[in-house]
Design an enzyme around this catalytic site. Structure first.
Site, PDB file in Angstrom:
ATOM      1  N   GLU A 112       0.788  -1.232   0.000  1.00  0.00           N
ATOM      2  CA  GLU A 112       0.000   0.000   0.000  1.00  0.00           C
ATOM      3  C   GLU A 112       0.821   1.283   0.000  1.00  0.00           C
ATOM      4  O   GLU A 112       0.729   2.085   0.947  1.00  0.00           O
ATOM      5  CB  GLU A 112      -0.947   0.014   1.206  1.00  0.00           C
ATOM      6  CG  GLU A 112      -1.939  -1.118   1.195  1.00  0.00           C
ATOM      7  CD  GLU A 112      -3.021  -0.961   2.283  1.00  0.00           C
ATOM      8  OE1 GLU A 112      -2.915  -0.065   3.121  1.00  0.00           O
ATOM      9  OE2 GLU A 112      -3.970  -1.763   2.263  1.00  0.00           O
TER      10      GLU A 112
ATOM     11  N   GLU B   1      -5.140  -8.685   0.921  1.00  0.00           N
ATOM     12  CA  GLU B   1      -5.741  -8.399   2.228  1.00  0.00           C
ATOM     13  C   GLU B   1      -7.239  -8.176   2.065  1.00  0.00           C
ATOM     14  O   GLU B   1      -7.668  -7.516   1.123  1.00  0.00           O
ATOM     15  CB  GLU B   1      -5.200  -7.096   2.866  1.00  0.00           C
ATOM     16  CG  GLU B   1      -3.844  -7.182   3.476  1.00  0.00           C
ATOM     17  CD  GLU B   1      -3.399  -5.861   4.114  1.00  0.00           C
ATOM     18  OE1 GLU B   1      -4.253  -5.092   4.605  1.00  0.00           O
ATOM     19  OE2 GLU B   1      -2.192  -5.619   4.112  1.00  0.00           O
TER      20      GLU B   1
HETATM   21  C1  GBH Z   1      -4.244  -2.165   5.663  1.00  0.00           C
HETATM   22  O1  GBH Z   1      -4.447  -0.840   5.419  1.00  0.00           O
HETATM   23  C2  GBH Z   1      -2.835  -2.367   6.087  1.00  0.00           C
HETATM   24  O2  GBH Z   1      -2.068  -2.921   5.042  1.00  0.00           O
HETATM   25  C3  GBH Z   1      -2.693  -3.180   7.335  1.00  0.00           C
HETATM   26  O3  GBH Z   1      -1.411  -3.041   7.840  1.00  0.00           O
HETATM   27  C4  GBH Z   1      -3.762  -2.773   8.314  1.00  0.00           C
HETATM   28  O4  GBH Z   1      -3.589  -3.370   9.563  1.00  0.00           O
HETATM   29  C5  GBH Z   1      -5.083  -3.162   7.740  1.00  0.00           C
HETATM   30  O5  GBH Z   1      -5.248  -2.644   6.469  1.00  0.00           O
HETATM   31  C6  GBH Z   1      -6.265  -2.752   8.595  1.00  0.00           C
HETATM   32  O6  GBH Z   1      -6.343  -1.370   8.700  1.00  0.00           O
HETATM   33  O7  GBH Z   1     -11.992   5.734   5.237  1.00  0.00           O
HETATM   34  O8  GBH Z   1     -11.841   5.323   7.589  1.00  0.00           O
HETATM   35  O9  GBH Z   1     -13.705   4.440   6.385  1.00  0.00           O
HETATM   36  C7  GBH Z   1      -5.760  -0.539   5.064  1.00  0.00           C
HETATM   37  C8  GBH Z   1      -5.917   0.898   4.745  1.00  0.00           C
HETATM   38  C9  GBH Z   1      -7.264   2.790   4.965  1.00  0.00           C
HETATM   39  C10 GBH Z   1      -8.283   0.702   4.325  1.00  0.00           C
HETATM   40  C11 GBH Z   1      -8.592   3.339   5.284  1.00  0.00           C
HETATM   41  C12 GBH Z   1      -9.619   1.277   4.644  1.00  0.00           C
HETATM   42  C13 GBH Z   1     -10.919   3.322   4.641  1.00  0.00           C
HETATM   43  C14 GBH Z   1     -11.433   3.380   6.019  1.00  0.00           C
HETATM   44  N1  GBH Z   1      -7.235   1.368   5.001  1.00  0.00           N
HETATM   45  N2  GBH Z   1      -9.600   2.689   4.505  1.00  0.00           N
HETATM   46  S1  GBH Z   1     -12.319   4.840   6.328  1.00  0.00           S
END
Ligand code: GBH
Length: 437
Positions: free
Chosen positions: A159, A352
């Protein structure tokens, strides 16, 4: 106890790769046995981590990996996606740990799928410097030289979009910079690092190389022109900017001019073909025209000057984290990628997908995973070449700025005793995988 689903999940093709994912900083602990990363520095800052915690111990996977490998074996997954800590590799004997881990996985019949960078940059390095990309290629060569005899599937980066946006544009993640659009070089240098790492891996004789990019459908808040334009811009920034250099060897129109250095030459490296394309999917994003005020969203305060606003997705169940549960978004994302990129899209692996919920009897997680696996199967039926699915995460872990409060695991971790307890979802997945054999 896993409750029996009304119908078993559909049958996936032979050879489909089922796995679970983790990352080094989030589970390993043993911070005294490695160099510092930007996340160690960031976590020490006041108010940066919501529960005031750090990942110094985390799940203590560094010492407890045999137990965790046994959990993987018992779960019956084909593969385990973990990440390698660059600051650990930089410290004396640091690769020994991964050597042991890979041996244990091979002995358990679980394929190791390492990610070379999952956000824990050595603290002395900086993605604003182009040189960091060159250093990453050197580090990649060292790792491939040591593990390449047993590791047959590689992931370069996790990411880069989130690491750029959250870490360097908005400051919610390490290293905590708030550069807004001046963070774009961070994206370019990570993409360059990806391309250089693909070359370094190939030079070391390694194949089957992918990247794990975070993607989701972008839904305009309405069909008003302003909302559609804002949604297109968001899609450009979070999806196309990271997919197109890798898949097509070019930036979307208007982006290349904003990037540093000899961008055309770099794109030849960045566009080095990958063997497969990894997608981390969580949810769609609903986007509208800017409203001129700060946006409270998903635990973040987004600045008013952003050229879009992110809106709640209404009408869906939400996880403990407040993220909407939208399995059909996964089908849509995959069919959209297939339409956009055609034969330039190599086989896809979902690297993921998961959710945070409390408790060991996690029926909501079973519903979430069941729904997403079915949505994935629908994408297969619609002609998308999907080759694997990895659940985030094997176990509860350090959820970045949220600390230990969000639990994404199939296995519960008691952070006082470090005891592991498989949740109902773990048993559900084990049964579902057995039924696939
Ligand atoms: C991943 O990131 C990571 O790779 C991992 O390390 C992490 O633990 C996992 O996901 C869980 O978070 O706009 O607030 O409604 C994910 C990145 C960023 C995905 C925010 C979902 C939208 C949530 N994320 N996104 S929100």
């Amino acid at each position: 106890e896993p409750r029996a689903a009304a119908h078993p999940i559909p049958r996936f093709p032979d050879g489909f790769l089922w796995g679970v994912s983790t990352s080094a900083h989030q589970i390993e602990g043993a911070a005294d046995r490695r160099g510092a990363s930007v996340w160690d520095a960031f976590s020490a800052g006041p108010g940066h981590i919501k529960d005031g915690s750090t990942a110094a111990v985390a799940c203590d996977h560094f010492h407890r990996y045999p137990e965790d490998v046994a959990l993987l074996q018992d779960l019956g997954v084909d593969a385990y996606r973990f990440s390698i800590s660059w600051p650990r590799v930089n410290s004396p004997g640091g690769l020994d740990f991964y050597d042991r881990l890979v041996d244990a996985l091979c002995a358990a019949g679980v394929r190791p799928v390492p990610t070379l960078f999952h956000w824990d940059l050595p603290v002395e390095l900086d993605w604003l410097d182009r040189d960091t990309a060159e250093r990453f290629a050197e580090y990649t060569s060292v790792v491939a030289g040591r593990l390449g005899d047993r590791v047959k599937k590689w992931i370069t980066l996790n990411e880069p979009a989130e690491h750029t946006l959250l870490g360097h544009a908005l400051g919610a993640h390490a290293p905590g910079r708030q550069l807004m659009f001046d963070a774009l070089p961070v994206a370019h240098h990570q993409l360059l690092a990806h391309g250089l790492a693909v070359r370094a891996l190939r030079a070391a004789g390694a194949g089957d190389i992918g990247i794990a990019n975070s993607h989701g459908p972008t839904w305009a808040a309405s069909d008003r022109d302003e909302d559609v334009a804002a949604a297109d811009f968001y899609d450009l920034l979070l999806n196309r900017l990271f997919a197109e250099p890798v898949l097509l060897g070019r930036y979307p129109d208007g982006i290349g001019e904003l990037m540093p250095g000899d961008v055309e030459a770099d794109l030849k490296i960045i566009g080095e073909p990958v063997d497969w394309y990894g997608i981390n999917y969580y949810q769609p994003t609903r986007v509208g025209a800017p409203e001129g005020s700060e946006i409270e969203f998903g635990g973040l305060t987004l600045p008013a000057e952003l050229p879009f606003t992110v809106k709640e997705l209404e009408g869906y169940p939400v996880t403990d984290f407040g993220w909407a549960v939208v399995p059909e978004g996964l089908t849509e994302l995959l069919t959209t990628f297939r339409e956009r990129y055609g034969d330039r899209l190599p086989p896809v692996v979902i690297t993921e997908n998961g959710c945070s919920y409390e408790g060991v009897d996690d029926q909501e997680r079973i519903t979430f995973l069941d729904g997403h696996v079915r949505a994935l199967h629908r994408a297969l039926e619609q002609g998308v070449d999907v080759r694997g699915y990895f659940v985030w995460s094997l176990m509860d872990n350090f959820e970045w700025a949220e600390g230990y409060q969000r639990r994404f695991g199939l296995v519960h971790v008691d952070y006082d005793t470090l005891e592991r307890t498989p949740k109902a979802s773990y048993h559900w997945l084990r049964d579902a995988l057995r039924a696939q054999r």
